[in-house]
Design a protein around this motif. Sequence first.
Motif, PDB file in Angstrom:
ATOM      1  N   LEU A   7       0.823  -1.200   0.000  1.00 24.61           N
ATOM      2  CA  LEU A   7       0.000   0.000   0.000  1.00 24.61           C
ATOM      3  C   LEU A   7       0.861   1.256   0.000  1.00 24.61           C
ATOM      4  O   LEU A   7       1.923   1.301   0.620  1.00 24.61           O
ATOM      5  N   SER A   8       0.386   2.280  -0.682  1.00 25.44           N
ATOM      6  CA  SER A   8       1.101   3.549  -0.731  1.00 25.44           C
ATOM      7  C   SER A   8       0.940   4.298   0.594  1.00 25.44           C
ATOM      8  O   SER A   8       0.058   3.993   1.411  1.00 25.44           O
ATOM      9  N   ALA A   9       1.785   5.317   0.782  1.00 29.96           N
ATOM     10  CA  ALA A   9       1.685   6.150   1.981  1.00 29.96           C
ATOM     11  C   ALA A   9       0.327   6.851   2.063  1.00 29.96           C
ATOM     12  O   ALA A   9      -0.270   6.905   3.147  1.00 29.96           O
ATOM     13  N   PRO A  10      -0.217   7.406   0.963  1.00 29.41           N
ATOM     14  CA  PRO A  10      -1.557   8.001   1.052  1.00 29.41           C
ATOM     15  C   PRO A  10      -2.632   6.995   1.473  1.00 29.41           C
ATOM     16  O   PRO A  10      -3.557   7.347   2.197  1.00 29.41           O
ATOM     17  N   ALA A  11      -2.512   5.746   1.012  1.00 31.23           N
ATOM     18  CA  ALA A  11      -3.484   4.727   1.416  1.00 31.23           C
ATOM     19  C   ALA A  11      -3.411   4.485   2.916  1.00 31.23           C
ATOM     20  O   ALA A  11      -4.432   4.338   3.598  1.00 31.23           O
ATOM     21  N   HIS A  12      -2.195   4.449   3.465  1.00 31.02           N
ATOM     22  CA  HIS A  12      -2.050   4.291   4.916  1.00 31.02           C
ATOM     23  C   HIS A  12      -2.598   5.510   5.651  1.00 31.02           C
ATOM     24  O   HIS A  12      -3.125   5.379   6.768  1.00 31.02           O
ATOM     25  N   SER A  13      -2.487   6.695   5.053  1.00 30.81           N
ATOM     26  CA  SER A  13      -3.072   7.886   5.678  1.00 30.81           C
ATOM     27  C   SER A  13      -4.584   7.736   5.785  1.00 30.81           C
ATOM     28  O   SER A  13      -5.189   8.109   6.797  1.00 30.81           O
ATOM     29  N   LEU A  14      -5.208   7.190   4.733  1.00 33.22           N
ATOM     30  CA  LEU A  14      -6.658   6.967   4.771  1.00 33.22           C
ATOM     31  C   LEU A  14      -7.016   5.931   5.827  1.00 33.22           C
ATOM     32  O   LEU A  14      -7.991   6.104   6.573  1.00 33.22           O
ATOM     33  N   ILE A  15      -6.233   4.865   5.914  1.00 34.54           N
ATOM     34  CA  ILE A  15      -6.494   3.828   6.923  1.00 34.54           C
ATOM     35  C   ILE A  15      -6.390   4.420   8.325  1.00 34.54           C
ATOM     36  O   ILE A  15      -7.244   4.181   9.189  1.00 34.54           O
ATOM     37  N   ARG A  16      -5.336   5.209   8.578  1.00 36.09           N
ATOM     38  CA  ARG A  16      -5.177   5.835   9.900  1.00 36.09           C
ATOM     39  C   ARG A  16      -6.315   6.808  10.184  1.00 36.09           C
ATOM     40  O   ARG A  16      -6.792   6.916  11.320  1.00 36.09           O
ATOM     41  N   PHE A  17      -6.769   7.515   9.143  1.00 30.55           N
ATOM     42  CA  PHE A  17      -7.879   8.440   9.326  1.00 30.55           C
ATOM     43  C   PHE A  17      -9.142   7.679   9.725  1.00 30.55           C
ATOM     44  O   PHE A  17      -9.865   8.098  10.637  1.00 30.55           O
ATOM     45  N   ILE A  18      -9.428   6.577   9.037  1.00 35.48           N
ATOM     46  CA  ILE A  18     -10.602   5.771   9.378  1.00 35.48           C
ATOM     47  C   ILE A  18     -10.502   5.279  10.819  1.00 35.48           C
ATOM     48  O   ILE A  18     -11.476   5.322  11.578  1.00 35.48           O
ATOM     49  N   ALA A  19      -9.302   4.834  11.205  1.00 33.94           N
ATOM     50  CA  ALA A  19      -9.112   4.324  12.562  1.00 33.94           C
ATOM     51  C   ALA A  19      -9.362   5.395  13.616  1.00 33.94           C
ATOM     52  O   ALA A  19      -9.930   5.122  14.678  1.00 33.94           O
ATOM     53  N   GLY A  20      -8.944   6.640  13.329  1.00 38.81           N
ATOM     54  CA  GLY A  20      -9.033   7.683  14.339  1.00 38.81           C
ATOM     55  C   GLY A  20     -10.267   8.557  14.259  1.00 38.81           C
ATOM     56  O   GLY A  20     -10.620   9.210  15.252  1.00 38.81           O
ATOM     57  N   HIS A  21     -10.936   8.599  13.108  1.00 37.19           N
ATOM     58  CA  HIS A  21     -12.017   9.570  12.930  1.00 37.19           C
ATOM     59  C   HIS A  21     -13.342   8.967  12.467  1.00 37.19           C
ATOM     60  O   HIS A  21     -14.284   9.715  12.220  1.00 37.19           O
ATOM     61  N   LEU A  22     -13.413   7.650  12.337  1.00 40.85           N
ATOM     62  CA  LEU A  22     -14.638   7.038  11.818  1.00 40.85           C
ATOM     63  C   LEU A  22     -15.841   7.379  12.685  1.00 40.85           C
ATOM     64  O   LEU A  22     -16.938   7.646  12.186  1.00 40.85           O
ATOM     65  N   HIS A  23     -15.634   7.411  14.003  1.00 38.53           N
ATOM     66  CA  HIS A  23     -16.753   7.693  14.911  1.00 38.53           C
ATOM     67  C   HIS A  23     -17.290   9.114  14.751  1.00 38.53           C
ATOM     68  O   HIS A  23     -18.413   9.407  15.176  1.00 38.53           O
ATOM     69  N   GLU A  24     -16.480  10.001  14.118  1.00 39.78           N
ATOM     70  CA  GLU A  24     -16.941  11.366  13.869  1.00 39.78           C
ATOM     71  C   GLU A  24     -17.751  11.461  12.572  1.00 39.78           C
ATOM     72  O   GLU A  24     -18.462  12.448  12.351  1.00 39.78           O
ATOM     73  N   CYS A  25     -17.627  10.466  11.714  1.00 38.95           N
ATOM     74  CA  CYS A  25     -18.274  10.495  10.393  1.00 38.95           C
ATOM     75  C   CYS A  25     -19.590   9.740  10.360  1.00 38.95           C
ATOM     76  O   CYS A  25     -20.439  10.024   9.504  1.00 38.95           O
ATOM     77  N   VAL A  26     -19.757   8.766  11.241  1.00 38.47           N
ATOM     78  CA  VAL A  26     -20.975   7.952  11.271  1.00 38.47           C
ATOM     79  C   VAL A  26     -21.453   7.848  12.712  1.00 38.47           C
ATOM     80  O   VAL A  26     -20.762   8.259  13.646  1.00 38.47           O
ATOM     81  N   GLU A  27     -22.627   7.286  12.899  1.00 39.10           N
ATOM     82  CA  GLU A  27     -23.129   7.067  14.248  1.00 39.10           C
ATOM     83  C   GLU A  27     -22.150   6.171  15.006  1.00 39.10           C
ATOM     84  O   GLU A  27     -21.767   5.100  14.516  1.00 39.10           O
ATOM     85  N   PRO A  28     -21.737   6.585  16.213  1.00 40.90           N
ATOM     86  CA  PRO A  28     -20.705   5.830  16.947  1.00 40.90           C
ATOM     87  C   PRO A  28     -21.023   4.358  17.167  1.00 40.90           C
ATOM     88  O   PRO A  28     -20.118   3.523  17.179  1.00 40.90           O
ATOM     89  N   ASP A  29     -22.332   4.021  17.333  1.00 44.47           N
ATOM     90  CA  ASP A  29     -22.648   2.614  17.592  1.00 44.47           C
ATOM     91  C   ASP A  29     -22.516   1.743  16.350  1.00 44.47           C
ATOM     92  O   ASP A  29     -22.637   0.524  16.423  1.00 44.47           O
TER      93      ASP A  29
END
Length: 321
Positions: A280-302
């Motif tokens: 995976l490219s570095a930008p792809a890892h940036s997206l993965i890290r973003f999902i890991a850290g910010h997913l609860h801000e984008c969708v319902e936490p449950d």
Amino acid sequence: MNIRHLSFRLLQIYVQVVRSGSISAAARAMHLTQPTVSLQMKRLAEAVGAPLFEQKDGRFERTAVGEELFCAACDVLGRFDDFNGYLERARGGSSGHIHVAVVTTAKYVLPRIMGAFYRQFPDIGITLSVGNRAQIVGRFERQEDELYVFSHPPSGPQVQAARILRNPLQMIAPLDHWAAGGPPVTMAQLRGERFLVREPGSATRMMFESWLSAQGMDLGSTMQVESNEAIRLSVASGLGVSVISEHTLQEGRERLAVLPVAGFPLESNWYLVARKDRRLSAPAHSLIRFIAGHLHECVEPDWVAPGIAGLDAHFMPVARP
């Protein structure tokens, strides 16, 4: 002018001489000897084929050729400084491009994540492809993308998958359905209903059929409909009942009833998927890290799957012996 004799180093020294105002000052700034800088200036003038400096009132000034060369050197060195900065950002995952492919049900949620990601990383471009499961499996097999989102990932040793979102499946019916708003019912009581189902290979259909098989049941009358939007409209129009992702249901404008069927909602999940045989490219890892850290801000936490914080480590390349 024989430009084959030019080099970045020659241009760097020349720019430093001009900016320092003398060869000796340039030599000190670049930690070189004065004879070395003088020799480089001589080679540069020979490559250009014209004097770069002339003496006026006891001072050295740039000739017209020297002035043009200075401008060109600054342009070239500045452009490559920009390129170097781009490389550093790309290696750090803050610029570049990612190709992501998702199954149709995920198209209702992924744009929320991508929008928030783009606001944090505006220099990373994203190409988002959407299709049914068979189409996205085909893209996975052809390695057309870096990351994929499936509710039923493909199998095989090359598949790397991690659960990111809950994707519960609900039984829906028209608002005036006899079971709407009443006490819980069983699938046996719904046996005579016409069921609207997705195409073979659809993850929702696979999940529902697997559940039916575990109950020792099958469907009677069915009608195949190859999009979630068409299923919602068809159910609202009274053509039958169906099983559909709760996320898909919430995005629709149709007035529908969720039936209180024993065993529902069926628990399903969306998975982030990559190939183990593709780095995976570095930008792809940036997206993965973003999902890991910010997913609860984008969708319902449950909706967020447990263990999401370790997502990036899950997709780190495996060291080869």
